[in-house]
Design an enzyme around this catalytic site. Sequence first.
Site, mmCIF file in Angstrom:
data_model
loop_
_atom_site.group_PDB
_atom_site.id
_atom_site.type_symbol
_atom_site.label_atom_id
_atom_site.label_comp_id
_atom_site.label_asym_id
_atom_site.label_seq_id
_atom_site.Cartn_x
_atom_site.Cartn_y
_atom_site.Cartn_z
ATOM 1 N N ARG A 43 116.353 -5.198 29.216
ATOM 2 C CA ARG A 43 115.905 -6.347 30.016
ATOM 3 C C ARG A 43 116.276 -7.684 29.394
ATOM 4 N NH1 ARG A 43 109.923 -4.827 32.034
ATOM 5 N NH2 ARG A 43 110.488 -3.169 33.455
ATOM 6 N N ASP A 152 101.089 -14.758 40.175
ATOM 7 C CA ASP A 152 101.738 -13.851 39.223
ATOM 8 C C ASP A 152 102.239 -14.713 38.063
ATOM 9 O OD1 ASP A 152 102.988 -10.749 39.548
ATOM 10 O OD2 ASP A 152 103.998 -12.008 38.053
HETATM 11 C C1 LIG Z 1 103.515 -3.505 38.664
HETATM 12 S S1 LIG Z 1 103.334 -5.109 39.330
HETATM 13 C C2 LIG Z 1 101.973 -4.857 40.444
HETATM 14 C C3 LIG Z 1 102.135 -5.621 41.744
HETATM 15 C C4 LIG Z 1 101.034 -5.374 42.771
HETATM 16 N N1 LIG Z 1 99.746 -5.835 42.299
HETATM 17 C C5 LIG Z 1 100.969 -3.923 43.163
HETATM 18 O O1 LIG Z 1 100.031 -3.219 42.763
HETATM 19 O O2 LIG Z 1 101.875 -3.461 43.869
HETATM 20 C C6 LIG Z 1 102.574 -5.957 37.958
HETATM 21 C C7 LIG Z 1 102.665 -7.474 38.067
HETATM 22 O O3 LIG Z 1 101.798 -8.061 37.103
HETATM 23 C C8 LIG Z 1 102.395 -9.253 36.636
HETATM 24 N N2 LIG Z 1 101.793 -9.641 35.354
HETATM 25 C C9 LIG Z 1 101.964 -9.071 34.125
HETATM 26 N N3 LIG Z 1 101.233 -9.735 33.205
HETATM 27 C C10 LIG Z 1 100.595 -10.727 33.858
HETATM 28 C C11 LIG Z 1 99.692 -11.761 33.454
HETATM 29 N N4 LIG Z 1 99.311 -11.906 32.164
HETATM 30 N N5 LIG Z 1 99.231 -12.627 34.389
HETATM 31 C C12 LIG Z 1 99.611 -12.489 35.687
HETATM 32 N N6 LIG Z 1 100.458 -11.550 36.135
HETATM 33 C C13 LIG Z 1 100.933 -10.669 35.226
HETATM 34 C C14 LIG Z 1 103.883 -8.898 36.543
HETATM 35 O O4 LIG Z 1 104.708 -10.039 36.548
HETATM 36 C C15 LIG Z 1 104.072 -8.001 37.768
HETATM 37 O O5 LIG Z 1 104.575 -8.710 38.869
#
Ligand SMILES: C[S@@+](CC[C@H](N)C(=O)[O-])C[C@H]1O[C@@H](n2cnc3c(N)ncnc32)[C@H](O)[C@@H]1O
Length: 279
Positions: A43, A152
């Site tokens: 990445r 996000d």
């Molecule tokens: C696997 S996706 C889940 C998306 C959606 N909630 C779902 O369940 O389909 C995880 C998301 O969490 C975000 N993320 C990770 N760490 C984070 C943080 N500290 N604060 C906010 N978002 C975060 C990532 O950028 C990513 O878009």
Amino acid sequence: MTNSITLSAPDYTDADFQLLQSIARTQAGICLPATKKALVYSRVSRRVREMQLSSFREYLAFTTSPAGTVEMEKLICALTTNVTGFFREVNHFDHLRTVVMPELAPALRKGKRGRIWSAACSTGQEPWSIAMTVAGSFPEIGNYDFRILATDINSDVVARAASATYAPDELEGIPEKDRTSFLKLYDGAYRFSETLQRLPVFKVLNLNAAWPFHGSFSVIFCRNVVIYFDDETREALWKRLAERIEPGGFLYVGHSERVANAKLCGLVSIAPTIYQKEA
Ligand SMILES: C[S@@+](CC[C@H](N)C(=O)[O-])C[C@H]1O[C@@H](n2cnc3c(N)ncnc32)[C@H](O)[C@@H]1O
């Protein structure tokens, strides 16, 4: 001719990975176990090459320097996992439609403020699924004080989500009746209708930093994000989220997640992955 630096694989040592682990932990609360070393390489090496650098050491020295603030954001974006889908874990949308909306709709008609938070919205499939569910069961929703906050940490995915636009092969999971009601085809891509676009507000927000807004939510979707955090970060987040849920409101978590400290947060498990805030 392509520059030889851009072609060669950048140097990547254990010390680089350890620094990346520490950055992910302190900046985003994300834990990168040793098993992720190769994934992190794939990445981040793209960023290293794009900056025409030949090693992670040089890249990280720049990124952690005062001049590297913008690159640090890009690095955090590269370290996140953004897998999502429309109507993913459909039991939450069924609950929203059959339990939450029948109570929320009459309250909104009486002038109540209604808010739903998609707290790790990735590329937007989650908040747009919420918008379709709400507007599907309450078509005049746009006339009332109702919003979906979609946030996000990754600014790239938030921009994609806010574009309201998806390729035809990204629509999987959207029922045919919702495609017909809420999506229009423009230049080969589908865009959510203007009526639906009035519902969500998109913002970049780190869940593990300060939240620059007040007010509480009828429902918080915080799904498939705490799996990347350690126990302490996860429990602190559940507590902060619970404080933002209205009495009687709901928290939806991912299929492999649970709120271990639910009682302490004033939350009651009412179904798998659904918690209700005590009234
Ligand atoms: C696997 S996706 C889940 C998306 C959606 N909630 C779902 O369940 O389909 C995880 C998301 O969490 C975000 N993320 C990770 N760490 C984070 C943080 N500290 N604060 C906010 N978002 C975060 C990532 O950028 C990513 O878009």
